[in-house]
Scaffold this active site. Structure first.
Site, PDB file in Angstrom:
ATOM      1  N   LYS A  44      37.027  14.040  -8.099  1.00 16.82           N
ATOM      2  CA  LYS A  44      38.414  14.494  -8.249  1.00 16.82           C
ATOM      3  C   LYS A  44      38.830  14.741  -9.708  1.00 16.82           C
ATOM      4  O   LYS A  44      40.007  14.666 -10.050  1.00 16.82           O
ATOM      5  CB  LYS A  44      39.411  13.524  -7.579  1.00 16.82           C
ATOM      6  CG  LYS A  44      39.100  13.114  -6.164  1.00 16.82           C
ATOM      7  CD  LYS A  44      38.590  14.192  -5.266  1.00 16.82           C
ATOM      8  CE  LYS A  44      39.583  15.196  -4.799  1.00 16.82           C
ATOM      9  NZ  LYS A  44      38.898  16.194  -3.890  1.00 16.82           N
ATOM     10  N   HIS A  99      28.025  14.018  -9.041  1.00 18.35           N
ATOM     11  CA  HIS A  99      28.965  12.945  -9.396  1.00 18.35           C
ATOM     12  C   HIS A  99      28.193  11.709  -9.850  1.00 18.35           C
ATOM     13  O   HIS A  99      28.803  10.640 -10.038  1.00 18.35           O
ATOM     14  CB  HIS A  99      29.770  12.512  -8.163  1.00 18.35           C
ATOM     15  CG  HIS A  99      30.837  13.470  -7.710  1.00 18.35           C
ATOM     16  ND1 HIS A  99      31.633  14.181  -8.554  1.00 18.35           N
ATOM     17  CD2 HIS A  99      31.262  13.776  -6.457  1.00 18.35           C
ATOM     18  CE1 HIS A  99      32.493  14.904  -7.845  1.00 18.35           C
ATOM     19  NE2 HIS A  99      32.279  14.672  -6.576  1.00 18.35           N
ATOM     20  N   SER A 129      44.866  12.257  -6.609  1.00 16.00           N
ATOM     21  CA  SER A 129      44.105  13.309  -5.941  1.00 16.00           C
ATOM     22  C   SER A 129      43.186  12.691  -4.882  1.00 16.00           C
ATOM     23  O   SER A 129      43.115  13.170  -3.744  1.00 16.00           O
ATOM     24  CB  SER A 129      43.289  14.075  -6.994  1.00 16.00           C
ATOM     25  OG  SER A 129      42.547  15.098  -6.398  1.00 16.00           O
TER      26      SER A 129
HETATM   27  S1  PPS Z   1      35.643  16.686  -5.659  1.00 21.09           S
HETATM   28  O1  PPS Z   1      35.964  16.474  -4.210  1.00 21.09           O
HETATM   29  O2  PPS Z   1      35.384  15.409  -6.323  1.00 21.09           O
HETATM   30  O3  PPS Z   1      34.564  17.644  -5.845  1.00 21.09           O
HETATM   31  O4  PPS Z   1      36.993  17.284  -6.267  1.00 21.09           O
HETATM   32  P1  PPS Z   1      37.148  17.989  -7.691  1.00 21.09           P
HETATM   33  O5  PPS Z   1      36.815  19.422  -7.558  1.00 21.09           O
HETATM   34  O6  PPS Z   1      36.459  17.204  -8.735  1.00 21.09           O
HETATM   35  O7  PPS Z   1      38.708  17.816  -7.962  1.00 21.09           O
HETATM   36  C1  PPS Z   1      39.686  18.358  -7.105  1.00 21.09           C
HETATM   37  C2  PPS Z   1      40.964  18.471  -7.915  1.00 21.09           C
HETATM   38  O8  PPS Z   1      40.853  19.577  -8.843  1.00 21.09           O
HETATM   39  C3  PPS Z   1      41.928  20.481  -8.603  1.00 21.09           C
HETATM   40  N1  PPS Z   1      41.529  21.865  -8.921  1.00 21.09           N
HETATM   41  C4  PPS Z   1      42.172  22.625  -9.814  1.00 21.09           C
HETATM   42  N2  PPS Z   1      43.207  22.360 -10.638  1.00 21.09           N
HETATM   43  C5  PPS Z   1      43.654  23.380 -11.419  1.00 21.09           C
HETATM   44  N3  PPS Z   1      43.109  24.610 -11.426  1.00 21.09           N
HETATM   45  C6  PPS Z   1      42.074  24.921 -10.619  1.00 21.09           C
HETATM   46  N4  PPS Z   1      41.564  26.156 -10.645  1.00 21.09           N
HETATM   47  C7  PPS Z   1      41.548  23.899  -9.772  1.00 21.09           C
HETATM   48  N5  PPS Z   1      40.543  23.836  -8.880  1.00 21.09           N
HETATM   49  C8  PPS Z   1      40.542  22.597  -8.365  1.00 21.09           C
HETATM   50  C9  PPS Z   1      42.224  20.291  -7.124  1.00 21.09           C
HETATM   51  O9  PPS Z   1      43.448  20.856  -6.771  1.00 21.09           O
HETATM   52  C10 PPS Z   1      42.176  18.773  -7.044  1.00 21.09           C
HETATM   53  O10 PPS Z   1      43.277  18.148  -7.699  1.00 21.09           O
HETATM   54  P2  PPS Z   1      44.660  17.772  -6.981  1.00 21.09           P
HETATM   55  O11 PPS Z   1      45.408  16.956  -8.013  1.00 21.09           O
HETATM   56  O12 PPS Z   1      44.347  16.975  -5.757  1.00 21.09           O
HETATM   57  O13 PPS Z   1      45.352  19.072  -6.695  1.00 21.09           O
END
Ligand code: PPS
Length: 286
Positions: A44, A99, A129
């Site tokens: 996340k 991860h 998140s």
């Molecule tokens: S995972 O399941 O661990 O692979 O998730 P991960 O991709 O690491 O994290 C997911 C969060 O990243 C946000 N996200 C983004 N934020 C801003 N811009 C872009 N383009 C973007 N892409 C993914 C996603 O919305 C999750 O955060 P939260 O706070 O839940 O919205």
């Protein structure tokens, strides 16, 4: 919080999607290639955002690959049994995601020139998140409350173990030529500048138009609208999309809408205790 997990060398991992044999293979026998580029994160923290950015950089800003191939096929997950098969047939240079904490990373990485991009995020936002994601991801145990998840997180009793150890372990590689780290907050603050820095690290020379296309196509909205990036292709038994979106909010500071003052203070005390040797390193320390 660990009902659906197995422990490998003390690190809890998701039992419904991974297995100990694969993790053992990855650590001891997986062959890293010199031109591999790894996206490494604690969950996340912006993993998929970074994958999208790298996919676009790989294609000189052309979004066709991102729009036609699922994100998990463009940059397979190292710890997933299926991914190993995909990686065998992936055309080099390979993009790979993980991860894993540093101590479980492939041993063959250490003698290689492969590059690692480590993305980290304010742990309070990451926790929020994760809290929401636990409601839709069937391979995660859903906490009864944020309070319960917070307690488990501070104890490292969550999947992939302690955030503190993960970040400290990986940031120990700062200064190496093949290691680059960046925060989710920096990506938010200045995506274009961040993409430029990532390109320099990777030795990729993109035109201004290509850079602009990376920024445009890696935006939250563009990813949310892209079925190849928004996880809508995952079956409902893995991700229950009726309960929320993978790309949920995509902002900095959402913890302020979720944490009580007492929770924030509790977090702050644990954070100071565990991270004092890295004080001032992170954007949220300011
Ligand atoms: S995972 O399941 O661990 O692979 O998730 P991960 O991709 O690491 O994290 C997911 C969060 O990243 C946000 N996200 C983004 N934020 C801003 N811009 C872009 N383009 C973007 N892409 C993914 C996603 O919305 C999750 O955060 P939260 O706070 O839940 O919205």
């Amino acid at each position: 919080m660990l009902r659906h997990s197995f422990s490998y060398k003390g690190i809890p991992l998701p039992a419904e999607i991974y297995d100990p044999e694969t993790i053992d293979f990855v650590g001891n026998r997986f062959q890293v290639l010199d031109d591999d580029a790894f996206t490494v994160t604690y969950p996340k923290s912006g993993t998929n955002w970074m994958i999208e950015i790298l996919s676009l950089i790989w294609q000189q800003g052309d979004p066709s690959w991102c729009r036609s191939v699922p994100i998990w096929d463009r940059s397979p997950w190292l710890e997933s049994p299926n991914a190993l098969e995909k990686l065998k047939s992936a055309k080099p240079p390979r993009l790979i995601s993980s991860h894993l904490p540093i101590q479980l990373f492939p041993k063959s990485f250490w003698g290689s020139k492969a590059k690692v991009i480590y993305t980290f995020r304010n742990p309070k936002d990451l926790l929020v998140s994760l809290y929401h994601f636990s409601k839709l991801a069937n391979f995660l145990e859903e906490p009864e409350s944020l309070e319960e998840l917070l307690g488990a997180f501070l104890q490292g009793e969550v999947l992939y173990g302690s955030w503190f150890d993960h970040v400290k372990g990986w940031l120990g590689l700062r200064g190496r030529e093949n290691f680059f780290c960046i925060s989710y907050e920096e990506l938010q603050e200045d995506l274009r500048g961040s993409v430029g820095r990532i390109c320099r690290f990777l030795g990729k020379d993109l035109s201004d138009a290509a850079l602009a296309s990376v920024v445009q196509n890696a935006s939250f909205q563009a990813m949310r609208d892209n079925p190849m990036a928004n996880y809508s292709l995952l079956p409902g038994n893995i991700l229950d999309k009726t309960k929320g979106s993978f790309l949920r909010k995509g902002v900095v500071g959402d913890w302020k809408n979720h944490f009580t003052v007492a929770q924030s203070e509790r977090f702050g005390r644990a954070y100071q205790e565990r991270m004092q040797d890295l004080a001032g390193t992170f954007p949220w320390d300011e």
